[in-house]
Design an enzyme around this catalytic site. Structure first.
Site, PDB file in Angstrom:
ATOM      1  N   CYS A 178       0.812  -1.221   0.000  1.00  0.00           N
ATOM      2  CA  CYS A 178       0.000   0.000   0.000  1.00  0.00           C
ATOM      3  C   CYS A 178       0.848   1.274   0.000  1.00  0.00           C
ATOM      4  O   CYS A 178       0.304   2.372  -0.087  1.00  0.00           O
ATOM      5  CB  CYS A 178      -0.955  -0.004   1.194  1.00  0.00           C
ATOM      6  SG  CYS A 178      -2.216  -1.282   1.040  1.00  0.00           S
ATOM      7  N   HIS A 194      -2.020   2.737  -5.838  1.00  0.00           N
ATOM      8  CA  HIS A 194      -2.923   1.659  -6.229  1.00  0.00           C
ATOM      9  C   HIS A 194      -4.359   2.181  -6.146  1.00  0.00           C
ATOM     10  O   HIS A 194      -4.584   3.298  -5.687  1.00  0.00           O
ATOM     11  CB  HIS A 194      -2.736   0.429  -5.321  1.00  0.00           C
ATOM     12  CG  HIS A 194      -3.064   0.689  -3.880  1.00  0.00           C
ATOM     13  ND1 HIS A 194      -2.227   1.393  -3.042  1.00  0.00           N
ATOM     14  CD2 HIS A 194      -4.149   0.367  -3.128  1.00  0.00           C
ATOM     15  CE1 HIS A 194      -2.775   1.482  -1.843  1.00  0.00           C
ATOM     16  NE2 HIS A 194      -3.960   0.871  -1.866  1.00  0.00           N
ATOM     17  N   HIS A 226      -8.780   1.536  -5.446  1.00  0.00           N
ATOM     18  CA  HIS A 226      -9.839   0.793  -4.763  1.00  0.00           C
ATOM     19  C   HIS A 226     -11.196   1.214  -5.316  1.00  0.00           C
ATOM     20  O   HIS A 226     -11.387   2.379  -5.681  1.00  0.00           O
ATOM     21  CB  HIS A 226      -9.876   1.105  -3.260  1.00  0.00           C
ATOM     22  CG  HIS A 226      -8.794   0.460  -2.477  1.00  0.00           C
ATOM     23  ND1 HIS A 226      -8.785  -0.872  -2.158  1.00  0.00           N
ATOM     24  CD2 HIS A 226      -7.673   0.981  -1.926  1.00  0.00           C
ATOM     25  CE1 HIS A 226      -7.705  -1.141  -1.447  1.00  0.00           C
ATOM     26  NE2 HIS A 226      -7.014  -0.037  -1.292  1.00  0.00           N
ATOM     27  N   HIS A 275     -12.717   9.045  -8.606  1.00  0.00           N
ATOM     28  CA  HIS A 275     -11.759   9.147  -9.721  1.00  0.00           C
ATOM     29  C   HIS A 275     -10.722  10.236  -9.463  1.00  0.00           C
ATOM     30  O   HIS A 275     -10.381  11.021 -10.361  1.00  0.00           O
ATOM     31  CB  HIS A 275     -12.491   9.341 -11.057  1.00  0.00           C
ATOM     32  CG  HIS A 275     -13.155   8.086 -11.536  1.00  0.00           C
ATOM     33  ND1 HIS A 275     -14.366   7.653 -11.042  1.00  0.00           N
ATOM     34  CD2 HIS A 275     -12.754   7.143 -12.417  1.00  0.00           C
ATOM     35  CE1 HIS A 275     -14.685   6.508 -11.616  1.00  0.00           C
ATOM     36  NE2 HIS A 275     -13.724   6.178 -12.460  1.00  0.00           N
ATOM     37  N   GLU A 309     -13.049  -1.185   1.639  1.00  0.00           N
ATOM     38  CA  GLU A 309     -12.050  -1.009   0.570  1.00  0.00           C
ATOM     39  C   GLU A 309     -11.858  -2.309  -0.199  1.00  0.00           C
ATOM     40  O   GLU A 309     -11.316  -2.319  -1.291  1.00  0.00           O
ATOM     41  CB  GLU A 309     -10.726  -0.510   1.142  1.00  0.00           C
ATOM     42  CG  GLU A 309     -10.043  -1.488   2.078  1.00  0.00           C
ATOM     43  CD  GLU A 309      -8.723  -0.959   2.630  1.00  0.00           C
ATOM     44  OE1 GLU A 309      -8.761   0.004   3.415  1.00  0.00           O
ATOM     45  OE2 GLU A 309      -7.673  -1.503   2.268  1.00  0.00           O
TER      46      GLU A 309
HETATM   47 ZN   LIG Z   1      -5.279   0.504  -0.405  1.00  0.00          ZN
END
Ligand SMILES: [Zn+2]
Length: 119
Positions: free
Chosen positions: A26, A30, A32, A70, A109
């Site tokens: 993390c 990245h 989710h 976004h 998440e």
């Molecule tokens: Zn994450």
């Protein structure tokens, strides 16, 4: 009579967690698909027989969600360290400015995790 409503939204966001060790997955950028559930608590309107119109909840909370949908969460003011916990607190505090009936925010998440605030 007091009653509770829940309404769920989904957003897609990117983030990285800068204070985790470089070796942690993390730490890198990245994404989710966050499922966000707002809980509202209040007195039912005795004539209408409801708390609030779900459409009104959506209208009041959409501008807030647009700030993080976004987006790279780290670039949002107050979310420089966008752990799900910090995102939960940020959403709760900002949602209540638009809709004081909000009593809790829960965020998933992944399909197997959930974070809630306040406890
Ligand atoms: Zn994450």
């Amino acid at each position: 009579m007091k009653i509770e409503l829940k309404q769920q939204f989904q957003i897609e966001s990117a983030r990285f967690l800068p204070f985790l060790p470089v070796s942690h997955p993390c730490h890198k950028m990245h994404g989710h698909s966050f499922k966000i559930t707002f809980t509202l608590t209040g007195e039912m309107d005795p004539r209408l027989g409801w708390l609030i119109d779900y459409n009104e909840i959506e209208s009041l909370l959409k501008p807030l969600l647009a700030l993080i949908d976004h987006k790279v969460l780290n670039e949002v003011l107050g979310l420089e360290n966008p752990t799900t916990e910090n995102l939960c607190v940020w959403l709760y505090e900002n949602a209540r400015k638009a809709l004081p009936l909000v009593s809790r925010v829960s965020i998933s998440e992944t399909t197997t995790t959930e974070c809630s605030y306040p406890v």
